[in-house]
Design an enzyme around this catalytic site. Structure first.
Site, short mmCIF file in Angstrom:
data_model
loop_
_atom_site.label_atom_id
_atom_site.label_comp_id
_atom_site.label_asym_id
_atom_site.label_seq_id
_atom_site.Cartn_x
_atom_site.Cartn_y
_atom_site.Cartn_z
CD GLU A 256 120.80 93.94 74.36
OE1 GLU A 256 120.98 94.08 75.69
OE2 GLU A 256 121.20 94.71 73.61
CG HIS B 131 123.50 96.48 76.46
ND1 HIS B 131 122.43 96.40 76.06
CD2 HIS B 131 123.97 97.76 76.54
CE1 HIS B 131 121.73 97.56 76.15
NE2 HIS B 131 122.95 98.44 76.23
NE ARG C 45 118.21 101.83 74.50
CZ ARG C 45 119.62 102.06 75.19
NH1 ARG C 45 120.50 101.72 74.53
NH2 ARG C 45 119.41 102.76 76.29
#
Length: 319
Positions: free
Chosen positions: A257, A276, A228
């Protein structure tokens, strides 16, 4: 055994493409919603499927008035995007997509380790320049890795790296056979060639990779975060790379993000940025949909659910 309505209402927080829930036809009343109408529709739902796992809409809508779903499932491994004090204190069961991303993320980490050891980024750069520049690369077998996060993803990373001949140490929340505890982290990090973050984001793990931790790493060490974004103090990482405290890093997750276009991380020397995507292999959404359908059928039959999240800890216990 809990008595269920004839056709329970399944509320889906949408994201494109929509989940394939064909097997639930006739067994559930499926209602799709966007974030803008989630709060008004929550009281009518028996189950909530958080298909848009990048949204914070659940965390914002949950504290409202009226009844709440008895079960919430998020199509992601992490749950920090939906947890709020009211949900944590409720009787609602929360499940996650544990098991879907383990091996894909492990393969992604292995690909990064091999690419860096074999200097593939510079090979591609030299090819674009039509420059013939022979050099030696590094052997992966015999190097050391410290993997932080002893859940299914961390364990898959360990198995995959071991297959490459990498000596691995796994660090978890509590020490037990084959797993080191937090007290060993600095010692293990200081000896590792590869430091991989794959832990859940909790109060205890927030910014666990800070200036101190980058400072104890070897100058030749390479850091990878597939856990994370909040695990890493990004300013401290930028400082460590600029000062060459470590040899390089790869981030697949970030505090914000998508990563803003004006973020200095984009142009930071020694840093590989990916959007990601480490767990997103071809067909991953179909796997997520299938997993949820199987969980729903267990729930509808009155059987106990799997992948149940400890709402106070923020992850599925047992690892």
């Amino acid at each position: 055994m809990t008595t269920l309505p004839t056709r329970p209402t399944l509320l889906v927080l949408d994201a494109e493409p929509l989940p394939r829930l064909g097997r639930l036809t006739g067994h559930a009343r499926v209602v799709h919603t966007g974030a803008d109408r989630l709060a008004e529709r929550l009281p009518q739902a028996d189950v909530l499927l958080v298909w848009d796992f990048t949204s914070h809409a659940v965390r914002e809508a949950w504290p409202g008035e009226g009844p709440r779903p008895r079960w919430v499932h998020t199509a992601s491994a992490g749950v920090e995007h939906l947890m709020c004090p009211e949900l944590a204190a409720s009787d609602t069961v929360v499940t996650n997509a544990r098991g879907i991303f383990d091996q894909p993320i492990a393969e992604y980490v292995a690909a990064l380790v091999l690419a860096v050891a074999k200097d593939l980024p510079r090979t591609l750069e030299h090819q674009r320049e039509r420059a013939w520049r022979h050099r030696e690369s590094r052997r992966v077998a015999g190097t050391r890795a410290c993997v932080v996060g002893s859940g299914p993803i961390g364990r898959a990373i360990v198995r995959t790296l071991k297959a490459l001949g990498v000596t691995t140490a796994l660090v978890g929340r509590t020490p037990r056979t084959g797993i080191h505890g937090p007290a060993d982290l600095d010692r293990l990090v200081s000896r590792a060639d590869w430091v991989i973050a794959a832990a859940p984001l909790t109060e205890q793990t927030h910014h666990m990779f800070d200036a101190h931790r980058f400072g104890v790493m070897q100058p030749s060490a390479f850091f990878v975060n597939v856990g994370r974004g909040g695990l890493v103090d990004e300013d401290a990482l930028a400082h460590a790379l600029t000062r060459r405290w470590i040899a390089g890093a790869a981030l697949d997750v970030f505090t914000t993000e998508p990563l803003p276009e004006d973020s200095p991380l984009w142009g930071l020397s020694g840093l590989i940025v990916s959007p990601h995507m480490s767990g997103d292999t071809i067909g991953w959404r179909d796997e997520l949909g299938k997993q949820f359908v199987e969980l729903y059928e267990r729930w509808a039959a009155g059987r106990s659910l799997v992948n149940v999240v400890d709402k106070k800890r923020g992850y599925v216990p047992g690892h």
